[in-house]
Scaffold this active site. Sequence first.
Site, PDB file in Angstrom:
ATOM      1  NE  ARG A  67      -2.202  -1.380   3.587  1.00  0.00           N
ATOM      2  CZ  ARG A  67      -2.560  -1.138   4.903  1.00  0.00           C
ATOM      3  NH1 ARG A  67      -3.751  -0.490   5.056  1.00  0.00           N
ATOM      4  NH2 ARG A  67      -1.774  -1.519   5.928  1.00  0.00           N
ATOM      5  CD  GLU A  68       4.666  -0.290  -1.426  1.00  0.00           C
ATOM      6  OE1 GLU A  68       5.570  -1.319  -1.328  1.00  0.00           O
ATOM      7  OE2 GLU A  68       3.424  -0.676  -1.917  1.00  0.00           O
ATOM      8  CB  ILE A 127     -23.561   4.739   9.447  1.00  0.00           C
ATOM      9  CG1 ILE A 127     -24.212   5.687   8.773  1.00  0.00           C
ATOM     10  CG2 ILE A 127     -23.512   3.160   8.593  1.00  0.00           C
ATOM     11  CD1 ILE A 127     -25.688   5.386   8.810  1.00  0.00           C
ATOM     12  CD  GLU A 155     -18.572  -0.776  13.488  1.00  0.00           C
ATOM     13  OE1 GLU A 155     -17.895  -0.958  12.673  1.00  0.00           O
ATOM     14  OE2 GLU A 155     -19.860  -0.579  13.377  1.00  0.00           O
ATOM     15  CD1 TRP A 161     -17.859  -5.586  -1.092  1.00  0.00           C
ATOM     16  CD2 TRP A 161     -17.793  -4.581   0.841  1.00  0.00           C
ATOM     17  NE1 TRP A 161     -18.641  -4.463  -1.278  1.00  0.00           N
ATOM     18  CE2 TRP A 161     -18.403  -3.898  -0.139  1.00  0.00           C
ATOM     19  CE3 TRP A 161     -17.821  -4.158   2.170  1.00  0.00           C
ATOM     20  CZ2 TRP A 161     -19.168  -2.545   0.130  1.00  0.00           C
ATOM     21  CZ3 TRP A 161     -18.341  -2.978   2.551  1.00  0.00           C
ATOM     22  CH2 TRP A 161     -18.970  -2.195   1.640  1.00  0.00           C
ATOM     23  CD  GLU A 177     -24.235   8.374  -1.236  1.00  0.00           C
ATOM     24  OE1 GLU A 177     -24.214   9.919  -1.487  1.00  0.00           O
ATOM     25  OE2 GLU A 177     -24.688   7.540  -2.072  1.00  0.00           O
ATOM     26  CG  HIS A 231     -16.769   9.023   1.368  1.00  0.00           C
ATOM     27  ND1 HIS A 231     -15.834   8.021   2.058  1.00  0.00           N
ATOM     28  CD2 HIS A 231     -17.892   8.332   1.447  1.00  0.00           C
ATOM     29  CE1 HIS A 231     -16.584   6.901   2.019  1.00  0.00           C
ATOM     30  NE2 HIS A 231     -17.830   7.126   1.782  1.00  0.00           N
ATOM     31  CB  CYS A 271     -20.810   5.934   5.138  1.00  0.00           C
ATOM     32  SG  CYS A 271     -20.341   4.478   4.713  1.00  0.00           S
TER      33      CYS A 271
END
EC number: 2.1.1.14
Length: 756
Positions: free
Chosen positions: A15-16, A432, A485, A562, A666, A695, A727
């Site tokens: 994940r650079e 959410i 969470e 997913w 959303e 977002h 979200c």
Amino acid sequence: MQLNSLGFPRIGRRRELKFALEAYWRGESTQAQLCEVAAELRRTHWQWQSEAGIEQVPVGDFAFYDQVLTLSATLNAIPERHRGEGNVDLDTLFRVARGRAPTGTDAPASEMTKFFNTNYHYLVPELSQNQVFSIAYEQFFDEVNEAKAQGHQAKPILLGPVSYLYLAKTVGTEFDKLSLLPNLLTTYADILARFTTQGVEWVQLDEPVLALELDAHWQAAITEAYQTLSTAKVNILLASYYGGIAHQQTLVSALPVAGLHLDLVTAPEQLEVFANALGNEQILSLGVVNGRNVWAAEIDLIAERIGSVARDLGDRLWIGTSCSLLHSPVDLDVEVKLLPVLRKQLAFAKQKLLELGKIRQLLLAPNSDEAQKITAFCIARRQAKAQLADKQVIDRVDALTAADYERVNGFSVRQSVQQQKYRLPLLPTTTIGSFPQTPAIRGLRSRWRKGELNDAQYTEQLQQVTRDTIDRQLKLGIDVLVHGEAERNDMVEYFGEQLTGVGFSKNGWVQSYGSRCVKPPLIYGDVSRPKAMTVDWAEFAQSLTDKPVKGMLTGPVTILHWSFAREDISRDAIATQLALAIRDEVVDLQNAGIGIIQIDEPAFREGLPLKHSEWQVYLDWAVNAFKLSAAGVTDETQIHTHMCYSEFNDTIAAIAAMDADVITIETSRSRMELLNAFEDFAYPNEIGPGVYDIHSPNTPSVDEIVQLIEKAAQKVPVRQLWVNPDCGLKTRTWDEVEPALKNMVVATRELRRRLG
């Protein structure tokens, strides 16, 4: 016989790109440093592909945020609010995607939604009636020169003009998007001409829209587009994927393109249709390795299936992946802790390219010793997979009856019982599910996984985080709380780690949008839940307050979509197994005193087949999976679900059939446009349209939220409305979250006063 790569992941095997992007957005690095990381990733990925035998490396598959957004910038299709004073540059793209960038003025971000039936999100182009396209951004051309300087032949990849218009939205005056096609084609022709001057031989134009059931208007647009572009002095490879296009055979076979790519993973039957209609000079590229899953290809069976076509076409046959490898993790070589049962079953992006070479080897030398070894290995791998069946799970599924899928009473009865129990105000406020996963929380998890904290120490510190999260919500005045969470790494991975038949990688990351990456579980066997997964945390959180605290679960359809799911049984069979596991958890939560339980299904629409004629079969089993997961509770237990980044018009009846007591969705980026579906369809249950875009780091004002709630009340009866963000808030900081939620609560109270 060439090997064909339709695109490669850009995030890097560790994940650079994600970390470089986020450092730049935080002001901790320069744009030059970000671009340096990006250039090194491209160099590495091109080299890997070249070493695997790819003769033309894909260019244009790299994006700093989203490839559709990069194309919009190239076409000068940037909303005025994001332009700034100068030319279109990298920060312009970030303003479109995030609403802000290190330079320029903040403005509401553009809408983001799912790319066809994938979990990848693209930035929706905004086009006006007087839109004029022109080349305004140089990234594509710079990268062709970059690849050439490194000794590679570049094959640029662009979303095709018709698919681009199909995915766009109109702004301002309502008009036919296809009226923009002639001007758009002029700019596409200019782009192809630029590629010609750079020495490009082939350009791949992706038209996944062909997998849809297009009306005559859009079919004519395909013909017009490729007739117009046929004068280009580069070879065009027309590529479609995510579904079969045999229903478009007459249209597609008449197009003047040099080559055609078919996705044989989703539609193997279309091979014969197009092989028989291929022009004498045309190239046929066969997508035989699944670009959207991690399971190793059945190389011997693939070679057998396409053998006769390979013999007929010879050098006119290309072998490729079904679609871009964007949807696949990068490199299996960095996985060091996989379950032994899994390692031989997997292939990530880098390994999938090597599989293409092995298929070619079987086709060119089927009787060689190496070919025999490849075939024997494939047979042994299939035999090992068959040994994983769990009879107890299979028998439980077989014993299900129609009654297992239904609540005791209908919604009107349940609603009355729930109103009497919870006594919530008009326009109840909630969130959410997730709250910020701060560096401190991630640090705790990292130390625990390394053994630096024991289980008791880890739990104690996370309990303190949960106390803080509950206290913050109480001070804000939110009506229905969540525990935040903090203990969860990901909304799917967390559950997958506690289910049998599910495995995990360490670096199997795929891009969802921008810098957001997910690490899907690997569903390799029959699924069951050996013990409760969330009850302890839900009980602890509820003990801290008299207000209701939602139990938070991820639904079976979303876990399926997913995850990287096994391919030896049907997807609806996997969904049913998952639904039974979630059902067990729902019942345990209810028995522990948790009265409101949310079963998130953000991926519900994502699973729709691209062809409308195939929808109902999917919707039937997806709705049933959700109902099975939720139907084991009493009337007073209120079931919520959440969906995001979906168009609801076409699936509203199915959503209603899910029979959730409350659905949250959303809607803020679309300014409540998505609620049109609920205006035209008398949705019977309660609904919480999102009132601020999580977002974007921007804080919505009280007035903005009031206006959105008022717009929602014009489409849905106010007594059915809840108020919530779009979200979960996992990716935001508390400095961003608290002001936004405060404004949400203030706006809601203002409307309650107005409504008496």
